[in-house]
Design an enzyme around this catalytic site. Structure first.
Site, PDB file in Angstrom:
ATOM      1  N   ILE A 274       0.816  -1.217   0.000  1.00 41.38           N
ATOM      2  CA  ILE A 274       0.000   0.000   0.000  1.00 41.38           C
ATOM      3  C   ILE A 274       0.858   1.279   0.000  1.00 41.38           C
ATOM      4  O   ILE A 274       0.393   2.333  -0.436  1.00 41.38           O
ATOM      5  CB  ILE A 274      -1.005  -0.014   1.172  1.00 41.38           C
TER       6      ILE A 274
ATOM      7  N   ASN B 200      -3.040   1.534  15.696  1.00 50.15           N
ATOM      8  CA  ASN B 200      -3.449   1.154  17.059  1.00 50.15           C
ATOM      9  C   ASN B 200      -4.024   2.407  17.725  1.00 50.15           C
ATOM     10  O   ASN B 200      -3.862   3.518  17.208  1.00 50.15           O
ATOM     11  CB  ASN B 200      -2.272   0.576  17.850  1.00 50.15           C
TER      12      ASN B 200
ATOM     13  N   GLY C 261       3.524  -4.610  11.092  1.00 46.36           N
ATOM     14  CA  GLY C 261       2.596  -4.788   9.973  1.00 46.36           C
ATOM     15  C   GLY C 261       2.566  -3.606   9.023  1.00 46.36           C
ATOM     16  O   GLY C 261       3.585  -2.959   8.764  1.00 46.36           O
TER      17      GLY C 261
ATOM     18  N   ASP D  82       1.223  -0.733   9.460  1.00 46.70           N
ATOM     19  CA  ASP D  82       1.495   0.503  10.202  1.00 46.70           C
ATOM     20  C   ASP D  82       3.001   0.808  10.177  1.00 46.70           C
ATOM     21  O   ASP D  82       3.426   1.939   9.856  1.00 46.70           O
ATOM     22  CB  ASP D  82       0.996   0.301  11.648  1.00 46.70           C
TER      23      ASP D  82
ATOM     24  N   SER E  65      -7.353  -5.206  10.584  1.00 50.64           N
ATOM     25  CA  SER E  65      -7.525  -6.174  11.691  1.00 50.64           C
ATOM     26  C   SER E  65      -7.205  -7.631  11.367  1.00 50.64           C
ATOM     27  O   SER E  65      -7.252  -8.468  12.269  1.00 50.64           O
ATOM     28  CB  SER E  65      -8.954  -6.126  12.288  1.00 50.64           C
TER      29      SER E  65
ATOM     30  N   GLY F 208      -4.360  -8.997  10.371  1.00 49.56           N
ATOM     31  CA  GLY F 208      -2.975  -9.406  10.603  1.00 49.56           C
ATOM     32  C   GLY F 208      -2.771  -9.663  12.081  1.00 49.56           C
ATOM     33  O   GLY F 208      -3.336 -10.600  12.662  1.00 49.56           O
TER      34      GLY F 208
END
Ligand code: AR6
Length: 163
Positions: A11, A24, A32, A34, A117, A119
């Site tokens: 992405i 989070n 991940g 993020d 959500s 992962g």
């Protein structure tokens, strides 16, 4: 109605108005997608996130894209899967809905999502894909939405949900 397409990839490579981050509630970065977004956007993203003072699960907050080829990053903390009886489906739906609202409010026409959500947060993949697809398709705005599947299993699960 929002238009939905599916691609396989990373992405952080998406070129468009906005990408969504599976964040989070502290908005403090993590692993991940993020982690990948923070690395690619550069250190200014962390500074901007800290000024937002966190974000409740299911809601969504916006920062600039910084070094990424997008104008905005929309941060939404997904639900941590427990057993499905802790409002996980409702919260996951809210993640998609609120992220799409933020995109519209900021004048976006093209927005990309990772699979929120599924992962580290452990949401069952097939169920999460159904929620993502139905929420995006029901969203009433002229948005071009791209689901970016990072792995083959996620790609196949979205393909099935989109049939
Ligand atoms: N591009 C697209 N999708 C990706 C990428 C990428 N570069 N990297 C991973 N994915 P996860 P969650 C996929 O764990 O379950 C973080 O620590 C990944 O394969 O990133 O919502 C946050 O700070 C999976 O399909 O997010 C939170 O603490 C999907 O993105 C927590 O993890 C989501 O996996 C959030 O967990």
């Amino acid at each position: 109605m929002a238009d939905l397409r599916l691609i396989k990839g990373d992405i952080t490579q998406f070129r468009g108005d906005a990408i969504v981050n599976a964040a989070n509630t502290g908005l403090v970065g993590g692993g991940g997608v993020d982690g990948a977004i923070h690395r690619a956007a550069g250190p200014q993203l962390d500074v901007a996130c800290r000024k937002l003072h966190g974000c409740p699960t299911g809601e969504a907050k916006v920062t600039p894209g910084f070094d990424l080829p997008v104008r905005f990053i929309i941060h939404t903390p997904g639900p941590i899967w427990r057993d499905g009886s802790f409002e996980e489906p409702k919260l996951l739906r809210s993640c998609y809905e609120n992220s799409l609202k933020r995109a519209v409010e900021n004048g976006c026409q093209t927005v990309a999502f990772p699979s929120i959500s599924t992962g580290i947060y452990g949401y069952p993949l097939a169920d999460a894909c159904q929620i993502a697809v139905s929420t995006i398709r029901q969203f009433n705005a002229p948005l071009q939405v791209t689901m970016v599947a990072f792995d083959e299993a996620t790609y196949r699960a979205f393909e099935k949900a989109m049939e």
